[in-house]
Design an enzyme around this catalytic site. Structure first.
Site, PDB file in Angstrom:
ATOM      1  CG  HIS A  19      -1.593  -1.908  -7.419  1.00 48.61           C
ATOM      2  ND1 HIS A  19      -0.644  -1.806  -6.450  1.00 48.61           N
ATOM      3  CD2 HIS A  19      -1.272  -2.982  -8.149  1.00 48.61           C
ATOM      4  CE1 HIS A  19       0.223  -2.784  -6.596  1.00 48.61           C
ATOM      5  NE2 HIS A  19      -0.142  -3.521  -7.610  1.00 48.61           N
ATOM      6  CG  ASP A  50      -1.761  -1.185   1.378  1.00 54.48           C
ATOM      7  OD1 ASP A  50      -2.209  -1.718   0.361  1.00 54.48           O
ATOM      8  OD2 ASP A  50      -1.944  -1.639   2.525  1.00 54.48           O
TER       9      ASP A  50
HETATM   10  P1  GDP Z   1      -0.321   0.166  -3.724  1.00 52.73           P
HETATM   11  O1  GDP Z   1      -0.920  -1.168  -3.436  1.00 52.73           O
HETATM   12  O2  GDP Z   1       1.111   0.248  -3.346  1.00 52.73           O
HETATM   13  O3  GDP Z   1      -0.578   0.611  -5.135  1.00 52.73           O
HETATM   14  O4  GDP Z   1      -1.059   1.231  -2.780  1.00 52.73           O
HETATM   15  P2  GDP Z   1      -2.607   1.465  -2.527  1.00 52.73           P
HETATM   16  O5  GDP Z   1      -3.250   1.926  -3.739  1.00 52.73           O
HETATM   17  O6  GDP Z   1      -3.192   0.289  -1.820  1.00 52.73           O
HETATM   18  O7  GDP Z   1      -2.549   2.611  -1.421  1.00 52.73           O
HETATM   19  C1  GDP Z   1      -2.006   3.848  -1.654  1.00 52.73           C
HETATM   20  C2  GDP Z   1      -3.051   4.900  -1.331  1.00 52.73           C
HETATM   21  O8  GDP Z   1      -2.439   6.172  -1.337  1.00 52.73           O
HETATM   22  C3  GDP Z   1      -4.165   4.999  -2.355  1.00 52.73           C
HETATM   23  O9  GDP Z   1      -5.327   5.417  -1.710  1.00 52.73           O
HETATM   24  C4  GDP Z   1      -3.651   6.077  -3.317  1.00 52.73           C
HETATM   25  O10 GDP Z   1      -4.684   6.737  -4.027  1.00 52.73           O
HETATM   26  C5  GDP Z   1      -3.012   7.008  -2.349  1.00 52.73           C
HETATM   27  N1  GDP Z   1      -1.914   7.829  -2.821  1.00 52.73           N
HETATM   28  C6  GDP Z   1      -0.851   7.473  -3.608  1.00 52.73           C
HETATM   29  N2  GDP Z   1       0.001   8.508  -3.700  1.00 52.73           N
HETATM   30  C7  GDP Z   1      -0.534   9.517  -2.964  1.00 52.73           C
HETATM   31  C8  GDP Z   1      -0.103  10.839  -2.627  1.00 52.73           C
HETATM   32  O11 GDP Z   1       0.958  11.294  -3.010  1.00 52.73           O
HETATM   33  N3  GDP Z   1      -0.937  11.566  -1.823  1.00 52.73           N
HETATM   34  C9  GDP Z   1      -2.096  11.091  -1.330  1.00 52.73           C
HETATM   35  N4  GDP Z   1      -2.835  11.875  -0.553  1.00 52.73           N
HETATM   36  N5  GDP Z   1      -2.519   9.854  -1.611  1.00 52.73           N
HETATM   37  C10 GDP Z   1      -1.749   9.091  -2.404  1.00 52.73           C
END
Ligand code: GDP
Length: 428
Positions: free
Chosen positions: A40, A12
């Site tokens: 993701h 995440d």
């Molecule tokens: P992944 O599994 O590594 O792709 O991560 P996830 O999607 O499960 O979780 C990452 C969360 O952080 C999601 O809700 C994204 O939309 C959010 N996100 C990613 N980059 C940023 C950022 O720079 N700022 C904010 N506020 N949210 C972000």
């Protein structure tokens, strides 16, 4: 040229967003491990998506997306996800499912649930998606490959062999109903037709793409801490989450991987169960506030909806996480989330039995570790969407540079919001 995008921590970290960003200038995106047990989150022109099994390149029509042989292929979830993105207006993607990928069977999901039930209070907090039984069967050589679907005699024989063992387990260990081979066989024949247009020689395709100088992204699921060898065993997943495993799960030669982009958040989050060690955890009201403000909609699992545990940035874990990934650069996400804080602690050491260390330990010692914090001033303003690094407040830059020095790997992307172009690119 092959780049891996992988997580430095517990998953995440924002890998989906970073993959979606870098995919713009890539030709191929490959998922190389894991299954539909994590998500993701991607926010782009088409909307907000939680992808579980599809590679994050599916929003671009110039990209070939590959489900590599290392993935646990849940066919129903894949087909449902594919349909749902098409329903939301995304053009039908170019997708290749490796004929060598193995199929996550309905009995893997059942076995996962039965085992959690058997373990009761000692359960691992599995997402019950069948991942552990799937990989156990793969290494026990009772798994079923996609290519088996197209040889009926072989399929039936492999299925009968697998079900024989499952039925002993289901009847005598779990006291559950036995499986019906015929019904499973018919189900597999239906699955076969659902994926037929996509099944192909992913190994040959990838090697050809490398010869043609194409840009290939290998997209990891979860992060270093969840690797069964180098993570926090046994609170790990059942497939390797490290870029190195991409050479197996995506069939990429080790010498072709030129870049390993490790993604980490500006704070910590972990979706694991309460019994897992999480040294820099923030609990109580302060934790609730960070959880509410985190990510794009609060820190709740993209697949499970479970509230994620949150904490301060853990430099000990992240340095180790980047090291075992072989990180060449780091993408730091969610910097914008921290704008409400007067000061921001960073975990720079672990105190274990009265001794402070900056080395990431094995699980028994990690269970006893207490955080040692270094506190930095906050910037107290909203940096959401800033794309020029120099336009960030001095305290925000000092925070990024402190983390960079702690991790020992250049932070080249600072993400300031969940949307595709909300990033400051820093040169190495
Ligand atoms: P992944 O599994 O590594 O792709 O991560 P996830 O999607 O499960 O979780 C990452 C969360 O952080 C999601 O809700 C994204 O939309 C959010 N996100 C990613 N980059 C940023 C950022 O720079 N700022 C904010 N506020 N949210 C972000």
């Amino acid at each position: 040229m092959v780049k891996a995008i992988v997580g430095a921590n517990w998953g995440d970290e924002g890998k989906g967003k970073v993959t979606d960003l870098l995919a713009e200038h890539s030709d191929v995106v490959i998922r190389f491990q894991g299954g539909a047990n994590a998500g993701h989150t991607i926010i782009n022109n088409y909307g907000r998506f939680a992808l579980h099994i599809l590679p994050s390149g599916i929003f671009y029509s110039h990209i070939t997306n590959i489900i590599g042989n290392g993935v646990a292929l849940d066919i129903v979830k894949l087909v449902t996800e594919l349909q749902s993105i098409i329903d939301q207006g995304v053009p039908a993607p170019n997708l290749i499912i490796s004929e060598r990928a193995q199929i996550l069977m309905p009995y893997h999901v059942l076995q996962d649930a039965y085992e959690e039930e058997r373990l009761g209070g000692k359960a691992f907090g599995s997402t019950k998606s069948g991942i552990a039984p799937f990989y156990s069967d793969k290494y026990a050589k009772t798994g079923i490959q996609v290519c088996d679907l197209y040889d009926e005699a072989r399929l039936r024989e492999r299925l009968e062999r697998a079900v024989d063992v499952k039925n002993i387990l289901f009847e005598h260990l779990y006291h559950k109903p036995k499986l019906d081979v015929e019904q499973l066989y018919q189900q597999l024949l239906e699955y076969r037709e659902l994926i037929r247009p996509y099944v192909g020689d992913a190994v040959g395709f990838v090697h050809q793409a490398i010869r043609e100088g194409k840009t290939i992204l290998m997209e990891g699921q979860l992060g270093s801490m969840k690797d069964p060898d180098l993570g926090i065993f046994p609170m790990t997943t059942s497939s390797h989450t490290l870029a190195g495993f991409g050479c197996v799960g995506a069939a990429v030669p080790p010498t072709a991987v030129e870049d390993v982009i490790c993604v980490t958040k500006a704070y910590s989050s972990s979706v694991g169960s309460a019994s897992e060690p999480f040294v820099s955890e923030l609990t109580g009201q302060a934790g609730d506030e960070l959880r509410r403000r985190g990510g794009d909609k609060g820190e709740f699992g993209a697949t499970t909806g479970r509230p994620r545990r949150v904490g301060w940035f853990d430099a000990v874990a992240t340095r180790y996480g980047c090291m075992v990934q072989g990180a060449t650069q780091v993408a730091l996400t969610c910097l914008d989330v921290l704008g409400y804080l007067d000061e921001i602690p960073v975990c720079v050491g672990y105190e274990i039995d009265g001794v402070v260390t900056d080395r990431f330990p094995t699980t028994p010692s990690l269970m006893r570790a207490k955080p040692v914090f270094h506190t930095l001033p906050g910037w107290k303003c909203d940096v959401r969407g800033i794309t020029d690094y120099d336009a960030l407040p001095a305290q925000a830059k000092a925070y990024v540079e402190f983390l960079e020095q702690q991790i020992g790997v250049p932070i080249t992307i600072v993400s300031t919001g969940p949307e595709r172009h909300e990033n400051c690119m820093r040169t190495r």
